[in-house]
Write an enzyme that holds these catalytic residues in place. Structure first.
Site, PDB file in Angstrom:
ATOM      1  NE  ARG A  24      30.682  27.613  58.034  1.00 58.23           N
ATOM      2  CZ  ARG A  24      30.964  27.167  56.809  1.00 58.23           C
ATOM      3  NH1 ARG A  24      30.257  27.600  55.784  1.00 58.23           N
ATOM      4  NH2 ARG A  24      31.942  26.310  56.611  1.00 58.23           N
TER       5      ARG A  24
ATOM      6  CG  ASP B 249      26.851  25.213  52.070  1.00 66.75           C
ATOM      7  OD1 ASP B 249      27.324  24.831  53.149  1.00 66.75           O
ATOM      8  OD2 ASP B 249      27.549  25.689  51.164  1.00 66.75           O
TER       9      ASP B 249
ATOM     10  CG  ASP C 289      27.082  31.216  53.076  1.00 65.57           C
ATOM     11  OD1 ASP C 289      26.707  31.396  54.249  1.00 65.57           O
ATOM     12  OD2 ASP C 289      27.474  30.119  52.649  1.00 65.57           O
TER      13      ASP C 289
END
Length: 646
Positions: free
Chosen positions: A363, A312, A316
């Protein structure tokens, strides 16, 4: 592009040195006899210097010292023995926590008769880390993200230092203050130590130094239920003063990730993070003054949805995490490099600079609500998009190099995003101010106020506003198509922790970033991407994944003893029979057909045949490997198994 060790060309240089005339030429491959000692390699990096030398045949142990090049010999300071390691054909030592300057290191071999022989390196030039970005903004909570270190790179007064290896991760101890009266509890295992620090009474600077490849099996009992080493404060923005750092070029968090929650003043540096369970380095909730830099982020293994085949998020952050700098990290074909924001309603502040987004997909970052400065990054073959803004966020994107990035900048439901099905899940748009970026081979980039993009300017449906100067304010007449948000002009009104003088010329970005991003001297992992294929592909690279899964450490021992005290993978390693559960055995324990099967759901291995070499010991007769290699040990009645992942 081949990732390999390079000479320092921008901030410092890597100096190859020799003490004897024949000493040039890289690592030594033979033992040195007659008690001679020669340094074969050495150099300076950021706040670190290192030397390597050939083994001495009759050495019982080694000591290593460091001093300023201009200081008298009386100023030599002995480095911790854990910083001295054997790699079989050579030894290495790293002096950590040095201020910028010139140094020399002395290596001393203690011979079997207690006499000594020593030699001194040439001058080693050490550079300062680039402490820029919001983690170092003057108006932030702690004003720094340097963790256990001072702003000049030296350890803070009273700092504790903890060394964690594959052998001691479960048993390392540290005294932690656990009450307001000063009571002390001894934590055992790195996870327990950090759990005790969560109580909030012990704010002493703590440098946790990881050495070598440390697997999830090595970290058994130290990780949370999701597979993370958790650094957690008592409540939002708790003062922690912790640095997590790798030593040398070959430290890996292998099979586990790092979770930061409720922390203030935390640094994570010089780690290879591979095969992590979900996020590589997760800044989950309520973090402030965090600095994530000079790490290699490889594939994760989340594997739930199709878009998680590579893991993932690599780095983050969400839920009120603010004043954070992500810098000089190397993202290896990341699927989702960095999510910035999830459900925030208040403004928060993030910087990304000098990161190498190496053939990753999306991202870089993907922003909700936040105020984000993106500068001097190398977007190197991006198959989906670079910077993405939604939910009223504002991002200043300056002096980056976008090489074959399909969509360099996007805002939700407008501009390039509106040309297709939508990339940002129907959220309101965000605003980008773009200045002085180099854009090569973009498929689409729509500016609000210029025809410099690949499509004509569009004042109502655009990807970014193109500024004519760095200090230009974006007029309030430019708004997001959905949500009606204007750019907040943060870059002209608040301290971002960086000045114009700190911004490197865009023409130098590729050179600087490819030389300096990732672990020390680009780390020990090499890979060649095929630009013709990998620039456009978002699929997992199976050959790269295989190389990551089959990585073997070359580290033999940790500490100055010349007799290896901590064998890792080069030789068969016996493991306590109770270290690994879920074992089914069959056959005669004392004959030649013992089989063992791993029942743990995370790995699969077929049955294999082993032979006994002595009472209660097993060795591999016909090695059985799937994704991992295994070694076995038995007692009178049972067989145990331990993963020693390549």
């Amino acid at each position: 592009m081949v990732v390999k060790k390079k000479l320092r060309t921008i901030f410092m240089y890597y100096l190859v040195l020799s003490i004897v005339a024949s000493g040039f030429g890289g690592f030594a491959n033979t033992t040195v006899y007659a008690a001679s000692l020669s340094i074969t390699n050495g150099g300076g990096w950021f706040e670190t210097a290192s030397v390597e030398w050939s083994p001495v045949s009759d050495a019982a142990s080694y000591n290593v010292y460091v001093k300023s090049a201009s200081a008298p010999d009386s100023q030599y300071k002995q480095i911790d023995t854990e910083l001295i390691r054997s790699y079989g054909s050579y030894w290495r030592a790293d002096a950590v926590g040095l201020a910028a300057g010139d140094y020399v290191m002395k290596v001393e071999a203690v011979l079997s008769d207690n006499s000594t022989v020593s030699t001194v390196s040439n001058t080693l030039s050490v550079a300062a880390h680039d402490r820029s970005g919001f983690a170092f903004a003057s108006n932030s909570t702690y004003g720094t993200g340097s963790g256990a270190y001072n702003g000049d790179g030296t350890l803070k007064a009273g700092a504790q230092v903890l060394y964690v290896t594959s052998k001691n991760a479960q048993t390392v101890t540290l005294d932690v203050i656990t009450s307001s009266s000063g009571a002390v509890t001894t934590g055992e295992g790195i996870g327990d130590i950090l759990n005790l620090r969560q109580k909030g009474y012990d704010k002493r600077p703590l440098a946790i130094r990881f050495i070598g490849k440390i697997t999830d099996a090595d970290m058994n009992g130290q990780l949370n239920s999701s597979g993370y080493l958790q650094v957690k404060g008592k409540s939002n923005y708790s003062e922690m003063n912790i640095t997590l750092e790798g030593i040398g070029e070959d430290t890996y968090a292998y099979g586990w990730g790092i979770l930061l929650r409720y922390v203030g003043n935390v640094e994570v540096r010089n780690l290879g993070v591979a095969l992590f369970p979900d996020d590589g380095i997760s800044m989950d909730t309520g973090n402030v003054n965090v600095w994530i830099h000079h790490n290699d982020l490889f594939y994760g293994t989340a594997g739930g949805d199709a878009d998680q085949a590579k893991g993932d998020g690599s780095t983050d952050l969400k839920s009120g995490s603010t004043y954070i700098t992500l810098s000089y990290n190397h993202y290896w074909d990341a699927g989702k490099a960095s999510l910035v924001g999830l459900n925030e309603s208040a403004e928060f502040f993030i910087t990304l600079h000098h990161n190498w987004f190496d053939h990753s997909d999306s991202r870089h970052p993907r922003i909700r609500t936040g105020t984000v400065h993106v500068y001097n990054n190398f977007f190197d073959g991006i198959s989906k998009y670079g910077v993405g803004v939604t939910t009223g966020s504002s991002s200043f994107v300056e002096s980056n190099y976008f090489r074959n990035a399909k969509y360099p900048m996007m805002s939700s439901l407008q501009g390039t995003d509106a040309l297709g099905a939508g990339t940002f899940s129907g959220e309101n748009g965000g605003m980008i101010k773009a200045y002085n970026n180099r854009i090569d081979e973009a498929a689409s980039l729509i500016y609000a106020n210029s025809d410099a993009g690949t499509t004509p300017a569009n004042p109502t449906s655009f990807d970014a506003y193109l500024a004519s100067s760095r200090s230009e304010n974006v007029p309030s007449t430019f708004k997001t198509l959905v949500g009606g948000t204007t750019y907040n002009n943060f870059d002209t009104r608040i301290d971002m922790g960086v000045t114009e003088a700190d911004i490197d010329d865009v023409s130098l970005v590729e050179q600087i970033v490819t030389a300096e991003a990732g672990r020390m001297n680009n780390g020990d992992f090499t890979w060649e991407f095929d630009n013709a294929v990998d620039d456009k592909s978002s699929s997992l690279n199976s050959a790269l994944m295989s190389k990551i899964k089959n990585y073997k450490t070359q580290l033999v021992s940790v500490g100055g003893n010349s007799t290896p005290t901590e064998p890792t993978e080069p030789t068969a390693r016996k493991v306590d029979v109770w270290d690994f559960g879920g074992i089914q055995t069959s056959g005669d324990l004392y004959n030649n057909n013992i089989t063992a099967e791993v029942l743990n759901s995370k790995t699969t291995i077929k049955s294999g045949t082993f032979v006994t070499t002595a009472f209660g010991d097993l060795t591999i007769a016909n090695p059985v490997t799937s994704d991992r290699s295994y070694y076995y040990e038995s007692d009178d009645t049972t067989v145990g198994v331990k993963s020693l992942s390549p």
